[in-house]
Design a protein around this motif. Structure first.
Motif, short mmCIF file in Angstrom:
data_model
loop_
_atom_site.label_atom_id
_atom_site.label_comp_id
_atom_site.label_asym_id
_atom_site.label_seq_id
_atom_site.Cartn_x
_atom_site.Cartn_y
_atom_site.Cartn_z
N ALA A 178 -62.07 44.48 27.83
CA ALA A 178 -63.53 44.58 27.70
C ALA A 178 -64.19 43.22 27.95
CB ALA A 178 -63.90 45.11 26.32
N ALA A 179 -65.41 43.27 28.45
CA ALA A 179 -66.14 42.03 28.75
C ALA A 179 -66.53 41.32 27.46
CB ALA A 179 -67.38 42.35 29.57
N LEU A 180 -66.32 40.02 27.46
CA LEU A 180 -66.70 39.20 26.31
C LEU A 180 -68.10 38.65 26.49
CD1 LEU A 180 -63.36 37.24 25.90
CD2 LEU A 180 -64.37 38.69 24.14
N PRO A 181 -68.83 38.46 25.40
CA PRO A 181 -70.17 37.85 25.52
C PRO A 181 -70.04 36.37 25.89
CG PRO A 181 -69.56 38.06 23.21
CD PRO A 181 -68.50 38.78 24.00
N PRO A 182 -71.02 35.80 26.57
CA PRO A 182 -70.97 34.37 26.90
C PRO A 182 -70.82 33.53 25.63
CG PRO A 182 -72.77 35.45 28.07
CD PRO A 182 -72.25 36.45 27.07
N SER A 183 -70.04 32.47 25.72
CA SER A 183 -69.79 31.63 24.55
C SER A 183 -69.64 30.18 24.97
CB SER A 183 -68.53 32.11 23.82
OG SER A 183 -68.14 31.19 22.82
N MET A 184 -70.50 29.33 24.46
CA MET A 184 -70.39 27.90 24.74
C MET A 184 -69.15 27.32 24.08
SD MET A 184 -71.46 25.32 26.32
CE MET A 184 -73.00 26.02 26.95
N ALA A 185 -68.77 27.86 22.91
CA ALA A 185 -67.57 27.39 22.23
C ALA A 185 -66.34 27.64 23.09
CB ALA A 185 -67.43 28.08 20.88
N TRP A 231 -63.10 39.73 18.07
CA TRP A 231 -64.36 40.35 18.51
C TRP A 231 -64.07 41.61 19.33
CZ3 TRP A 231 -66.80 41.88 22.91
CH2 TRP A 231 -68.17 42.13 22.83
N LEU A 232 -63.09 41.53 20.22
CA LEU A 232 -62.74 42.69 21.05
C LEU A 232 -62.21 43.84 20.19
CD1 LEU A 232 -60.99 40.84 24.01
CD2 LEU A 232 -63.15 42.10 24.13
N TRP A 233 -61.40 43.50 19.18
CA TRP A 233 -60.85 44.54 18.30
C TRP A 233 -61.95 45.21 17.49
CZ3 TRP A 233 -57.30 47.85 17.41
CH2 TRP A 233 -57.08 48.37 16.13
N ARG A 234 -62.85 44.43 16.94
CA ARG A 234 -63.94 45.01 16.15
C ARG A 234 -64.85 45.87 17.02
NH1 ARG A 234 -65.66 39.72 12.46
NH2 ARG A 234 -64.00 39.95 10.89
N THR A 235 -65.11 45.41 18.23
CA THR A 235 -65.95 46.19 19.14
C THR A 235 -65.26 47.49 19.51
OG1 THR A 235 -66.87 44.14 20.06
CG2 THR A 235 -67.12 46.15 21.37
N TYR A 236 -63.97 47.41 19.77
CA TYR A 236 -63.20 48.62 20.11
C TYR A 236 -63.20 49.61 18.95
CZ TYR A 236 -58.99 51.48 20.67
OH TYR A 236 -58.11 52.53 20.72
N SER A 238 -65.41 49.86 16.50
CA SER A 238 -66.74 50.42 16.28
C SER A 238 -67.08 51.46 17.34
CB SER A 238 -67.79 49.31 16.28
OG SER A 238 -67.83 48.64 17.53
N GLN A 239 -66.70 51.20 18.59
CA GLN A 239 -66.95 52.17 19.66
C GLN A 239 -66.12 53.43 19.45
OE1 GLN A 239 -66.08 49.96 23.22
NE2 GLN A 239 -68.12 49.03 23.30
N LYS A 240 -64.88 53.26 19.03
CA LYS A 240 -64.02 54.41 18.77
C LYS A 240 -64.56 55.24 17.61
CE LYS A 240 -59.17 55.61 17.92
NZ LYS A 240 -57.81 55.08 17.68
N ALA A 241 -65.05 54.57 16.57
CA ALA A 241 -65.62 55.29 15.43
C ALA A 241 -66.87 56.04 15.84
CB ALA A 241 -65.93 54.31 14.31
N ALA A 242 -67.69 55.44 16.71
CA ALA A 242 -68.91 56.11 17.17
C ALA A 242 -68.58 57.35 17.98
CB ALA A 242 -69.75 55.14 17.99
N VAL A 243 -67.57 57.25 18.84
CA VAL A 243 -67.16 58.40 19.65
C VAL A 243 -66.60 59.50 18.76
CG1 VAL A 243 -65.52 59.18 21.40
CG2 VAL A 243 -66.76 57.04 21.72
N THR A 244 -65.79 59.13 17.77
CA THR A 244 -65.22 60.12 16.85
C THR A 244 -66.31 60.84 16.08
OG1 THR A 244 -63.22 58.79 16.62
CG2 THR A 244 -63.64 60.45 14.93
N GLN A 245 -67.30 60.09 15.61
CA GLN A 245 -68.40 60.70 14.87
C GLN A 245 -69.20 61.66 15.75
OE1 GLN A 245 -71.16 57.87 13.29
NE2 GLN A 245 -72.14 59.33 11.92
#
Length: 260
Positions: A178-185, A231-236, A238-245
């Protein structure tokens, strides 16, 4: 129009051939200057052929109208990285001149900040150019890690192989793609890797300081990758939970109105 497109594609492919020729010329200059052995020559030539083949295939697939000024800068940087790679391979037999090694690496790192600016100012930013730039960066870090591992130990290889391990893991775990958000860090940590490894390879610092600066580079890289993976795991999730719901709501039958 088809003839014109063929002509433009041929010119683009010729630029990659010119890059391979410059790589061979640089190897010849290095061979003359330091008497480079077979390991250096073979590794440098293998790098030139591999770069030409992979880049030509990518250009054939994407079919850009022109190679672009930013990609020319990146190709020049790749040529320098090929020279550094040859010197590292040759260092298994004899130590390369530190000044030459540091000089090639430093110019390659400086140009890393140039190609992106050129792409933005000329409006020639492309996914291929960004990927080309990233691959050259990653390979230079890998080569520097190999060089430093000979004096500091194999643990330094974790720095150079971490990105490739992430790519391999993404084949088994698609959510890592999945695409990551831009990050200066993230950009800062990536830039510091080359600077820290070059400083460690310059022999300007005593051994404890060299060990420490490479260790700091590794810790920063682990933090950066760990942060992105989390971040990728949490996003995945949350998206999976939304699809399941959503599926559960679709499966629940509508209640009939209660008669009064």
């Amino acid at each position: 129009m088809a003839l014109n497109n063929t002509y433009e594609a041929r010119l683009v492919q010729q630029e990659t051939a010119v890059g391979a020729g410059l790589q061979i010329l640089l190897l010849a200059l290095l061979g003359t200057a330091i008497g480079m052995g077979p390991a250096g020559w073979l590794t440098g030539l293998a790098f030139a052929v591999a770069t030409w083949a992979v880049l030509s295939r990518a250009l054939h697939r994407t079919r850009p109208r022109s190679f672009g000024p930013a990609n020319r800068v990146t190709l020049g940087r790749a040529t320098l990285v090929g020279g550094v790679t040859a010197l590292v391979a040759d260092s298994f037999e004899s130590s390369p001149p530190v000044t030459l090694f540091v000089g090639l690496t430093a110019v390659a790192l400086i140009l890393d900040g140039v190609d992106g600016q050129v792409a933005r100012r000329t409006g020639t930013s492309t996914p291929l150019g960004a990927r080309f730039d990233m691959e050259v960066d990653a390979f230079l870090i890998l080569v520097l890690s190999v060089y430093l591992s000979m004096s500091l130990g194999p643990w330094v290889l974790l720095i150079g192989t971490m990105r490739y391990a992430f790519v391999a893991a993404a084949r088994a775990l698609p959510w890592l793609n999945a695409a990551l958000p831009p990050s200066m860090a993230r950009k800062t940590v990536a830039a510091l890797q080359g600077v820290f490894l070059l400083l460690a390879a310059s022999n300007l610092l005593p051994y404890p300081a060299t060990f420490g600066i490479v260790a700091v580079a590794l810790v920063l890289l682990i933090w950066s990758f760990g942060r992105d993976i989390l971040w990728l795991w949490r996003t995945y999730r949350s998206q999976k939970a939304a699809v399941t719901q959503m599926l559960e709501l679709e499966l629940v039958p509508e209640r009939e109105p209660v008669a009064s």
